[in-house]
Design a protein around this motif. Structure first.
Motif, PDB file in Angstrom:
ATOM      1  N   MET A   1       0.941   6.457  -7.222  1.00 28.70           N
ATOM      2  CA  MET A   1      -0.177   7.247  -7.761  1.00 28.70           C
ATOM      3  C   MET A   1      -0.020   8.735  -7.443  1.00 28.70           C
ATOM      4  SD  MET A   1      -3.494   4.746  -7.227  1.00 28.70           S
ATOM      5  CE  MET A   1      -3.229   4.467  -5.473  1.00 28.70           C
TER       6      MET A   1
ATOM      7  N   LYS B   1       1.939   1.655  -3.579  1.00 27.88           N
ATOM      8  CA  LYS B   1       0.815   2.070  -4.427  1.00 27.88           C
ATOM      9  C   LYS B   1       0.505   3.549  -4.257  1.00 27.88           C
ATOM     10  CE  LYS B   1      -2.961  -0.271  -4.756  1.00 27.88           C
ATOM     11  NZ  LYS B   1      -4.174  -1.057  -4.415  1.00 27.88           N
TER      12      LYS B   1
ATOM     13  N   TYR C   1       1.591  -2.023 -12.490  1.00 33.46           N
ATOM     14  CA  TYR C   1       1.940  -2.782 -11.283  1.00 33.46           C
ATOM     15  C   TYR C   1       2.544  -1.897 -10.201  1.00 33.46           C
ATOM     16  CZ  TYR C   1       0.809  -6.703 -14.272  1.00 33.46           C
ATOM     17  OH  TYR C   1       0.147  -7.577 -15.110  1.00 33.46           O
ATOM     18  N   TYR C   2       2.334  -0.610 -10.320  1.00 34.18           N
ATOM     19  CA  TYR C   2       2.672   0.383  -9.296  1.00 34.18           C
ATOM     20  C   TYR C   2       4.168   0.514  -8.996  1.00 34.18           C
ATOM     21  CZ  TYR C   2      -2.359   0.297  -8.454  1.00 34.18           C
ATOM     22  OH  TYR C   2      -3.734   0.356  -8.606  1.00 34.18           O
TER      23      TYR C   2
ATOM     24  N   ALA D   1      -3.393  -2.387 -14.799  1.00 34.08           N
ATOM     25  CA  ALA D   1      -3.764  -1.124 -15.446  1.00 34.08           C
ATOM     26  C   ALA D   1      -2.904   0.032 -14.958  1.00 34.08           C
ATOM     27  CB  ALA D   1      -5.234  -0.831 -15.195  1.00 34.08           C
ATOM     28  N   ASN D   2      -2.165  -0.171 -13.876  1.00 36.07           N
ATOM     29  CA  ASN D   2      -1.333   0.890 -13.311  1.00 36.07           C
ATOM     30  C   ASN D   2       0.149   0.507 -13.304  1.00 36.07           C
ATOM     31  OD1 ASN D   2      -3.237   3.116 -12.075  1.00 36.07           O
ATOM     32  ND2 ASN D   2      -4.207   1.134 -11.648  1.00 36.07           N
TER      33      ASN D   2
ATOM     34  N   GLN E   1       0.830  -1.202   0.000  1.00 37.79           N
ATOM     35  CA  GLN E   1       0.000   0.000   0.000  1.00 37.79           C
ATOM     36  C   GLN E   1       0.867   1.255   0.000  1.00 37.79           C
ATOM     37  OE1 GLN E   1      -3.130   0.067  -0.502  1.00 37.79           O
ATOM     38  NE2 GLN E   1      -3.708   2.187  -0.013  1.00 37.79           N
TER      39      GLN E   1
ATOM     40  N   ASP F   1      -3.558  -8.134  -7.345  1.00 40.00           N
ATOM     41  CA  ASP F   1      -4.362  -6.920  -7.237  1.00 40.00           C
ATOM     42  C   ASP F   1      -5.044  -6.672  -8.586  1.00 40.00           C
ATOM     43  OD1 ASP F   1      -5.389  -4.351  -7.079  1.00 40.00           O
ATOM     44  OD2 ASP F   1      -3.620  -3.496  -6.105  1.00 40.00           O
ATOM     45  N   PRO F   2      -6.378  -6.640  -8.646  1.00 47.27           N
ATOM     46  CA  PRO F   2      -7.054  -6.470  -9.942  1.00 47.27           C
ATOM     47  C   PRO F   2      -6.772  -5.127 -10.616  1.00 47.27           C
ATOM     48  CG  PRO F   2      -8.607  -6.340  -8.108  1.00 47.27           C
ATOM     49  CD  PRO F   2      -7.315  -6.809  -7.539  1.00 47.27           C
ATOM     50  N   ASP F   3      -6.323  -4.132  -9.863  1.00 49.71           N
ATOM     51  CA  ASP F   3      -6.034  -2.825 -10.445  1.00 49.71           C
ATOM     52  C   ASP F   3      -4.572  -2.657 -10.842  1.00 49.71           C
ATOM     53  OD1 ASP F   3      -8.694  -1.993 -10.016  1.00 49.71           O
ATOM     54  OD2 ASP F   3      -8.219  -1.416  -7.946  1.00 49.71           O
ATOM     55  N   ALA F   4      -3.733  -3.639 -10.525  1.00 47.05           N
ATOM     56  CA  ALA F   4      -2.291  -3.460 -10.709  1.00 47.05           C
ATOM     57  C   ALA F   4      -1.908  -3.364 -12.176  1.00 47.05           C
ATOM     58  CB  ALA F   4      -1.534  -4.592 -10.027  1.00 47.05           C
TER      59      ALA F   4
END
Length: 594
Positions: free
Chosen positions: A172, A168, A215-216, A212-213, A165, A207-210
């Motif tokens: 962002m 992440k 993988y942070y 698209a980002n 976290q 992580d389902p959002d990783a």
């Protein structure tokens, strides 16, 4: 009198040659170079890491903004000298955590990044916005997160999920104000928890959002010390862990590496392990850099240029000594390593046998090969020539010795390592530098090598036959017979997968016949003088035989296998004959008397 043709003998003393410094290469770094900017410029490093302590920049509350913690003059000087600055963000202020000071989880970490209660998001956004105007666009998120909270030396007391976290939120919030910024995972020690990175990346991939980002994160960071031969395995593990998690491969940097000396007569230190002298530190630097780039590391940084605010008797890692700023041999070794490797292109090739290592770097102006003995025994190699002539360079002194090939080979003698139970690193390295070779055709970005066998803490690979070479198609480690070597996972998700690309071709059979060499132990060199009463050269119990069959080559192109030279045995024959004749005369006299 013996006439040696095409044979190079290590000089007892030498004067550094006055040759032009290579252009600055951003892949070579030194931590906290700003403390000694003149020495950094002389060294030729292209990047540095600077600590940005949150509890110093905002010591009492979110409205604080202490720009005197990281002086803007440091950043301006780095830009003027062509050094890229990478910032390391860590140390939670007391007011911003309910946990331990410095290592505690920031309050509000799981709130949305635009929520004023997310203190970490507010800080990282502000620090990136402010310092991007001063040329800082690379940010490392905390330090050594793989050290568990209950272990001495830990720097983050949260869980692995908390660290994810942390990454992440930083990714962002920083990208909001500096879209071109690069986010680095905190430098990992590997040995504290060999499977930590693999488990962390599995968490990221889940992580389902990783995806698209990105993988942070953008870059993986490693800290590797003392044993250079572990570097290919640890770097390979970082690539393999990404593949295993299904994450597109990202660069791997070695942010810290070194082998601090303990027997520096000007800065003696009492240590419990790794008793090393000044020359061994210098040897380590050259070997670690060579093996790091061979392994696919995008950048490497030595920890560190100089130690500041330490007391006499404290461990000193610097290439430059504290207080008087005198240069250690490691400074010159790194300076010449940069000089003779700068501008190299990938792939970097390696040949390794039981008692020697050769790493080849192709550059626009020619080829540099780095050679060293792997054990406490000296070895003489016949190295295939790529040009009509070359120079052999001592990394510490910079002395250049011209050498010409005989029969298509250079004859190079390598002094053995200094081993006290274990050979932490190899012996004194040398550079074999040739101009006019075909150094083109490579790339500036490193290809990737997968991990072979995961190293074991405390194990040493020096002295053993290395017949593993990465396969050109799969990247999997191969034996001499071409059989993939099974890996031994250090955790439930640690098994490395083969890579899609590789750094080197599969070695082909050599035309050189099998040769057996007999090596002898060598004493420490006298250049420079370094009192070392506690470290003795390992005395061999028997002669070392090395079989250089075609399958024992490392990853090199066809026809470049170095051959260990067979020593001249004429003297032994004469001594044996003389002893036999004397025995016959004594026997004859005894019979006459009877």
């Amino acid at each position: 009198m013996f006439l040696l043709v095409g044979v190079w003998v290590w000089p007892e003393t030498a004067v550094p040659a006055a040759t032009a410094q290579s252009a600055r290469d951003p892949r070579f770094g030194a931590v906290e170079s700003f403390w000694a900017p003149g020495e950094a410029a002389e060294l030729g490093v292209g990047w540095e890491r600077i600590l940005f302590y949150w509890n110093e920049i905002q010591p009492t509350g979110p409205n604080d903004w202490n720009t005197l913690h990281v002086h803007e003059e440091w950043l301006a000087e780095a830009r003027a000298q062509g050094r890229q600055v990478t910032g390391l963000l860590k140390n939670t202020p007391v007011w911003a955590t309910d946990g331990e000071p410095a290592s505690g989880v920031p309050r509000g970490l799981y709130l949305p990044i635009d929520d004023p209660g997310n203190l970490w998001a507010n800080y990282t956004r502000r620090v990136a916005s402010y310092y991007s105007g001063h040329g800082v666009h690379n940010w490392i998120i905390w330090n050594e997160p793989d050290i568990a909270p209950d272990v001495y030396g830990h720097e983050f007391s949260g869980s692995m999920a908390d660290y994810y976290q942390l990454v992440k939120v930083a990714y962002m919030s920083i990208k909001q104000v500096d879209p071109n910024a690069k986010i680095h995972l905190g430098g990992m020690t590997y040995w504290h928890d060999p499977s930590w990175l693999s488990r962390f990346l599995q968490m990221v991939a889940a992580d389902p959002d990783a995806a698209a980002n990105n993988y942070y994160f953008d870059i993986i960071s490693l800290h590797i010390y003392f044993r250079p031969e572990t570097i290919p395995q640890i770097v390979g593990n970082a690539f393999a862990a990404q593949q295993q998690a299904g994450i597109p491969l990202k660069p791997v940097w070695i942010n810290e590496t070194n082998a601090r000396p303990s027997t520096d007569p000007e800065w003696p230190v009492q240590v419990q392990a790794f008793e090393l002298d000044l020359e061994q530190q210098a040897w380590y630097i050259t070997q670690a850099v060579a093996l790091g780039f061979y392994s696919g590391a995008g950048r490497i940084s030595v920890y560190k240029l100089i130690d500041i605010n330490i007391a006499p008797g404290d461990e000193s890692w610097g290439l430059v000594r504290p207080y008087d700023f005198s240069k250690r041999p490691a400074f010159f070794a790194y300076q010449n390593t940069i000089k003779y490797l700068a501008g190299f292109t990938y792939p970097v090739q390696r040949e390794q046998a039981g008692n020697y290592t050769i790493v080849r770097f192709d550059r626009p102006q020619g080829t540099t090969r780095v050679l060293w003995a792997r054990t406490g025994l000296s070895v003489t190699l016949n190295v295939p020539a790529l040009a009509d002539a070359a120079v052999l360079v001592d990394p510490i002194t910079g002395a250049e010795t011209p050498i010409t090939p005989t029969g298509g080979n250079y004859e190079v003698r390598l002094n053995g390592a200094r081993c006290a139970g274990e050979c932490y690193m190899g012996g004194a390295p040398v550079f074999l530098v040739e101009g006019g070779t075909d150094g083109g055709g490579g790339t500036a970005a490193p290809p990737v090598v997968a991990a072979a066998n995961t190293p074991t803490p405390g194990a040493t690979s020096a002295g053993g036959e290395d017949t593993e070479t990465p396969d050109a198609e799969t990247g999997a480690a191969q034996t001499a017979a071409g059989t993939p070597i099974p890996t031994e996972p250090s955790g439930p998700t640690e098994t490395p997968y083969p890579t899609a690309t590789n750094m080197v071709p599969v070695p082909k059979p050599s035309n050189t016949p099998t040769v057996t060499s007999t090596s002898t132990a060598v004493p420490p060199t006298d250049l420079p003088p370094t009192p070392d009463p506690e470290i003795a050269v390992e005395a061999p119990t028997a002669t070392e035989a090395v079989d250089l069959a075609a399958g024992d080559e490392g990853a090199i192109v066809e026809g470049e296998t170095a051959v260990a030279e067979v020593p001249n045995s004429n003297l032994g024959v004469w001594l044996l004959g003389g002893a036999g004749m004397a025995a016959l005369l004594i026997a004859f006299a005894w019979f006459r008397r009877r």
